[in-house]
Design a protein around this motif. Sequence first.
Motif, PDB file in Angstrom:
ATOM      1  N   GLU A  84      29.367  82.306  61.187  1.00 32.70           N
ATOM      2  CA  GLU A  84      28.927  83.220  60.128  1.00 32.70           C
ATOM      3  C   GLU A  84      27.971  82.551  59.148  1.00 32.70           C
ATOM      4  O   GLU A  84      27.190  83.223  58.478  1.00 32.70           O
ATOM      5  CB  GLU A  84      30.145  83.782  59.376  1.00 32.70           C
ATOM      6  CG  GLU A  84      31.050  82.745  58.762  1.00 32.70           C
ATOM      7  CD  GLU A  84      32.236  82.441  59.655  1.00 32.70           C
ATOM      8  OE1 GLU A  84      33.328  82.194  59.110  1.00 32.70           O
ATOM      9  OE2 GLU A  84      32.080  82.444  60.893  1.00 32.70           O
ATOM     10  N   LYS A  85      28.004  81.226  59.066  1.00 36.26           N
ATOM     11  CA  LYS A  85      27.093  80.503  58.175  1.00 36.26           C
ATOM     12  C   LYS A  85      25.643  80.638  58.634  1.00 36.26           C
ATOM     13  O   LYS A  85      24.717  80.502  57.824  1.00 36.26           O
ATOM     14  CB  LYS A  85      27.480  79.021  58.122  1.00 36.26           C
ATOM     15  CG  LYS A  85      28.829  78.748  57.477  1.00 36.26           C
ATOM     16  CD  LYS A  85      29.110  77.258  57.457  1.00 36.26           C
ATOM     17  CE  LYS A  85      30.459  76.966  56.821  1.00 36.26           C
ATOM     18  NZ  LYS A  85      30.757  75.506  56.795  1.00 36.26           N
ATOM     19  N   THR A 122      28.632  82.069  51.849  1.00 42.48           N
ATOM     20  CA  THR A 122      28.850  82.430  53.248  1.00 42.48           C
ATOM     21  C   THR A 122      29.701  83.683  53.374  1.00 42.48           C
ATOM     22  O   THR A 122      29.377  84.599  54.156  1.00 42.48           O
ATOM     23  CB  THR A 122      29.539  81.277  54.010  1.00 42.48           C
ATOM     24  OG1 THR A 122      28.671  80.134  54.014  1.00 42.48           O
ATOM     25  CG2 THR A 122      29.832  81.686  55.449  1.00 42.48           C
TER      26      THR A 122
END
Length: 277
Positions: free
Chosen positions: A144-145, A83
């Motif tokens: 953000e993943k 990630t």
Amino acid sequence: MSLFEAIIFGIVQGLTEFLPISSSAHIVITQLVFGYTFPGLSFEIFLHVASVLAVILYFRKDLWRVIEGFFRFVAKRSPKDRTQFYFGLYILIATFITGILGILLEGAVGNWMKTPPVIASMLTITGLALIFIERFHKYGDRTEKNMSFKDSIVVGLGQTLAVMPGISRSGSTLIVSLLIGLQRETAVRYSFLLAIPVILGSTVLAIGDFSAEMVAYIGGLNLLVSFIITFVFSLIGIVWLIDFLKKSRLIYFAVYCFVLALFVATMIDPATVMDVE
């Protein structure tokens, strides 16, 4: 430039750099009010460096986590770092797009864009965009993943709009990030971290504008004072904005943009631009 004016420039830059109200517009307006014009963008970039140092200090843990995860994933391909690797990659992609387009548009963005009518128009557009994102767009929940290469490209394009005085860099990246469905916290973090490579890159490109004449024109002590003041007020602006967005709405910034646009359009004579050039 007097010491008082140097302090005012530092406060204006520091407080407005990371708020969605366009620091470049505020710097130009301050120049017009004081009757100054600075060759190139050297003074603005100089103050921007102070702002980016404030971001690095405040987000040092987040920044280190991204950098460490990025290189550790490259070296070991550890799934737990995936990630952070891609988040760092998305920062680089958006920065690359902004940098390339910024260089291509540099010649088109001349002094004519630093005129009161243009600044007022761009501030109005910023305000309308803030109202749209607040009133007519549902906030997303992606972090953000869940980001993609497409997201970074779109945000990079949005960030490029900030070459125009009155279009906020932080505002454009925040608005575009929310439009593509990122949750507010992720959008704010992405916007702040994007400022680091963009401003540092602009500094490298503007090195040629730094000269002894520029220092003499502004004054060595004034440059130092404005830099320190910018750094301090940038930190204050970062802390305040993050806390503000947890409790309040972007609509207040829109109202401010409209009021400032009205002030610029009605109170600043376009002829003063010709006087200071």
